[in-house]
Scaffold this motif. Structure first.
Motif, short mmCIF file in Angstrom:
data_model
loop_
_atom_site.label_atom_id
_atom_site.label_comp_id
_atom_site.label_asym_id
_atom_site.label_seq_id
_atom_site.Cartn_x
_atom_site.Cartn_y
_atom_site.Cartn_z
N GLY A 15 37.28 0.69 -27.63
CA GLY A 15 37.84 2.04 -27.46
C GLY A 15 38.85 2.35 -28.56
O GLY A 15 38.87 3.46 -29.12
N SER B 145 40.59 5.35 -32.85
CA SER B 145 41.64 5.44 -33.86
C SER B 145 41.47 4.50 -35.05
O SER B 145 41.66 4.91 -36.20
N GLY C 127 42.90 8.75 -30.09
CA GLY C 127 41.89 9.15 -29.13
C GLY C 127 42.34 10.42 -28.41
O GLY C 127 43.51 10.81 -28.47
N ARG D 156 36.51 9.67 -26.84
CA ARG D 156 36.93 8.81 -25.74
C ARG D 156 35.77 7.89 -25.39
O ARG D 156 34.71 8.36 -24.97
N LYS E 76 37.45 6.15 -19.45
CA LYS E 76 38.12 5.59 -20.61
C LYS E 76 38.16 4.07 -20.57
O LYS E 76 38.59 3.48 -19.57
N MET E 77 37.71 3.45 -21.64
CA MET E 77 37.92 2.01 -21.78
C MET E 77 39.41 1.80 -21.98
O MET E 77 40.01 2.41 -22.85
N SER E 78 40.01 0.95 -21.15
CA SER E 78 41.46 0.79 -21.23
C SER E 78 41.87 -0.59 -20.72
O SER E 78 41.30 -1.11 -19.77
P1 ATP Z 1 47.07 0.73 -22.10
O1 ATP Z 1 46.15 0.65 -20.93
O2 ATP Z 1 48.05 -0.41 -22.21
O3 ATP Z 1 47.69 2.08 -22.28
P2 ATP Z 1 45.03 1.50 -23.95
O4 ATP Z 1 43.77 0.73 -23.91
O5 ATP Z 1 45.14 2.88 -23.36
O6 ATP Z 1 46.12 0.54 -23.35
P3 ATP Z 1 46.79 2.30 -26.12
O7 ATP Z 1 47.54 1.25 -26.89
O8 ATP Z 1 47.49 3.12 -25.10
O9 ATP Z 1 45.51 1.60 -25.45
O10 ATP Z 1 46.06 3.31 -27.15
C1 ATP Z 1 46.12 3.14 -28.56
C2 ATP Z 1 45.22 4.13 -29.26
O11 ATP Z 1 43.85 3.88 -28.94
C3 ATP Z 1 45.45 5.60 -28.88
O12 ATP Z 1 45.26 6.37 -30.04
C4 ATP Z 1 44.37 5.90 -27.89
O13 ATP Z 1 44.01 7.26 -27.88
C5 ATP Z 1 43.23 5.04 -28.43
N1 ATP Z 1 42.32 4.64 -27.34
C6 ATP Z 1 42.57 3.74 -26.37
N2 ATP Z 1 41.53 3.63 -25.54
C7 ATP Z 1 40.57 4.50 -26.01
C8 ATP Z 1 39.25 4.86 -25.60
N3 ATP Z 1 38.69 4.31 -24.53
N4 ATP Z 1 38.56 5.79 -26.32
C9 ATP Z 1 39.12 6.35 -27.41
N5 ATP Z 1 40.36 6.05 -27.86
C10 ATP Z 1 41.09 5.14 -27.17
#
Ligand code: ATP
Ligand code: MG
Length: 337
Positions: free
Chosen positions: A22, A27, A153, A190, A199-201
């Motif tokens: 993700g 990004s 993102g 996303r 969202k992958m997170s």
């Molecule tokens: P957390 O769950 O700890 O918030 P996260 O996986 O959301 O982690 P971040 O560090 O918050 O990651 O995000 C860093 C960057 O990566 C941001 O620009 C965010 O938009 C982008 N990003 C994170 N997950 C995705 C996704 N699934 N698709 C597109 N962009 C993503």
């Protein structure tokens, strides 16, 4: 650091775990391009990570250099990009405090990304103030470097909006010191999670890491969510909302093949197992060189730490310069003469 006249780019990641696909789609891919044309700063956002991990400081600490390793592995080049640690730039915290006067509580509570994150984390009834105001801190991150572009993102759009509101208020009240920023959002804005959620997170635990080992990658791909009504191979399946196809769209160069697979899947006659095996091969080809590079850089963690240290020094000098102007605009330039 090479001198570049072009515009400034700022973005970053929370060191809450290693980076995943993700991040790449949202990004990292843009950063790899932008570092060739712009002056780019990439921040490891440990202060922001603490807003919902304040009870796990060691986790945040351990992930700082893991994130740096991910940067190097995907091709963020420290000769072109300044990589730095957020908490080592105390001027960002200082600027955040000044910005807090320019934002209302109601405005913060309306932020849709913060809202959904609070819900996900079960924080609705006990929101740490630090978490609620992290968009203000992000405004400080962006503006202290005078960034014009922020490759992120889609979930970050409300943060850029908030940033620009603060910039306009600040400039109106104190004079024309800050500049507005623009989000650079990729075509696939996303990437969904392996579980099919939007969202992958890291927080949702539905990720495929950039450093994922082959056997884990295989397990994760083969257990991915697909169309739950696609039971027999001959059943017609849904492409829309199917993360397997979202990943193929993002990572398979062979567009004609992806189009054929979509057609076959929708018509019936393409089984999930065969489809997932195909995706596995695509992701394996993408991730293998990244994992290898990551391992290579990991052999010398001292060198990784050193380049983050150097980047942090460079970033701090830029932040100090902006803060001089901010303080002077705010009539806080004491003892200067
Ligand atoms: P957390 O769950 O700890 O918030 P996260 O996986 O959301 O982690 P971040 O560090 O918050 O990651 O995000 C860093 C960057 O990566 C941001 O620009 C965010 O938009 C982008 N990003 C994170 N997950 C995705 C996704 N699934 N698709 C597109 N962009 C993503
Ligand atoms: Mg996040």
């Amino acid at each position: 650091m090479e001198e570049k006249q072009a515009d400034i780019v700022l973005t970053g990641d929370r060191p809450t775990g290693p980076l995943h696909l993700g991040h790449y789609v949202g990004s990292l891919a843009n950063r790899i391009q932008m570092q060739n044309v712009h002056r780019q700063f990439v921040m490891i956002a440990d202060v922001q990570a603490l807003t919902d991990n304040y009870e796990n400081p060691q986790k945040v600490r351990d992930n700082v250099l893991q994130v740096a390793l991910d940067y190097l592995a995907v091709g963020i080049d420290p000769k072109k990009t300044t990589i730095f640690i957020q908490s080592m730039i105390p001027e960002i915290a200082e600027l955040t405090v000044f910005y807090l006067n320019l934002v209302t509580l109601a405005r913060l509570q309306r932020n849709p990304t913060v809202k959904s994150e609070m819900q996900q984390k079960g924080l609705e009834n006990r929101i740490p103030v630090g978490f609620l105001v992290y968009p203000v801190s992000q405004a400080a991150d962006i503006t202290i470097f005078r960034a014009r572009y922020v490759p992120v993102g889609e979930d970050q759009l409300p943060m850029i909006e908030q940033t620009n509101e603060i910039v306009r208020s600040f400039n109106r009240i104190y004079g024309d010191v800050l500049r507005e920023a623009e989000a650079i959002i990729p075509k696939i804005a996303r990437l969904p999670g392996t579980d099919g959620s939007a969202k992958m997170s890291k927080t949702l635990g539905n990720t495929i890491y950039l450093g994922e080992e082959e056997d884990n990658l295989y397990k994760k791909v083969m257990s991915m969510y697909t169309d739950p009504n696609h039971i027999k191979v001959s059943d017609p399946g849904k492409v829309e909302g199917n993360p397997v196809f979202a990943y193929l769209d993002a990572f398979d160069q062979d567009l004609a093949q992806v189009a054929r697979l979509k057609e076959q899947y929708s018509a019936g006659g393409l089984g999930d197992v065969a489809l997932k095996k195909y995706l596995y091969e695509v992701l394996r080809a993408f991730l293998n060189p990244i994992r290898e590079k990551r391992k290579m850089f990991a052999q010398d963690m001292h060198a990784v730490e050193q380049l983050v240290k150097e980047g942090t020094g460079e970033a701090r000098a830029v932040a100090e310069k902006t803060m001089k102007e901010v303080r002077s605009a705010m009539c806080l330039d004491y003892f200067m003469k």
